[in-house]
Design an enzyme around this catalytic site. Structure first.
Site, short mmCIF file in Angstrom:
data_model
loop_
_atom_site.label_atom_id
_atom_site.label_comp_id
_atom_site.label_asym_id
_atom_site.label_seq_id
_atom_site.Cartn_x
_atom_site.Cartn_y
_atom_site.Cartn_z
CD GLN A 67 -1.41 -0.24 3.62
OE1 GLN A 67 -2.28 -1.10 3.47
NE2 GLN A 67 -1.31 0.48 4.71
N GLY A 68 0.42 2.21 -0.78
CA GLY A 68 1.13 3.48 -0.87
C GLY A 68 0.19 4.61 -0.54
CE1 TYR A 69 -1.76 5.32 4.22
CE2 TYR A 69 0.22 4.04 3.80
CZ TYR A 69 -0.99 4.19 4.43
OH TYR A 69 -1.46 3.20 5.26
CB ILE A 70 -2.22 9.71 -2.85
CG1 ILE A 70 -2.17 8.49 -3.79
CG2 ILE A 70 -2.32 11.01 -3.64
CD1 ILE A 70 -3.45 8.24 -4.56
#
Length: 155
Positions: A28-31
């Protein structure tokens, strides 16, 4: 609007692996990791999700989650998340009528293991499985977005 009511605990042993009925591989990546609006993109066993979370008020916060094509999720993580990507294995455990999620972090917080339980109401009482340690609900150091941001600072 959906509400997430979640309690979070440190894990003190690996007995959760024996109780586990499902294992998920998550990236998971965070914008954005602004405390008022966290925007996350996740892949989970070849499925994609876009999630927006509001600011925490104890164990409660607003949450909206939508399935998206996994290829779009992978591209968003690659193009938009920069160094705020988490890799973890999630173990799902059903214990005395409640579903627990145990996250074993691989990066950026290798070795950290945290258990979460989502509840229908803040006042819901629930039994603790044998792997549960100190409660860290509401401690920003254990928010996934904080862990991701710390990884960005350390890279």
């Amino acid at each position: 609007m959906a509400k997430e009511i979640e309690r979070k605990f440190l894990v003190v042993n690996d007995s959760y692996k024996e109780l586990c009925n499902t294992v998920l591989n998550i990236s998971q990546g965070y914008i954005t990791t602004d405390k008022k609006a966290v925007v996350r993109v996740r892949t989970c066993n070849e499925k994609g999700f876009l999630t927006i979370k509001g600011e925490n008020s104890g164990a409660v916060r607003d949450e909206w989650e939508y399935p998206i094509p996994v290829d779009d999720a992978k591209e968003m993580i690659r193009k938009l998340a920069g160094n705020t990507v988490i890799a973890k294995t999630r173990y799902l455990i059903d214990f005395k009528g409640f579903r627990w999620e145990v996250d074993e972090f691989h990066s950026p917080a290798a070795g950290l293991v945290v258990a979460e339980i989502e509840l229908p109401d803040e006042s819901t009482e629930f039994p603790l499985p044998p792997f549960i340690g100190e409660e860290v609900t509401g401690n920003p150091a254990y928010y996934n977005s904080s862990i991701a941001a710390a990884g960005k600072l350390n890279s």
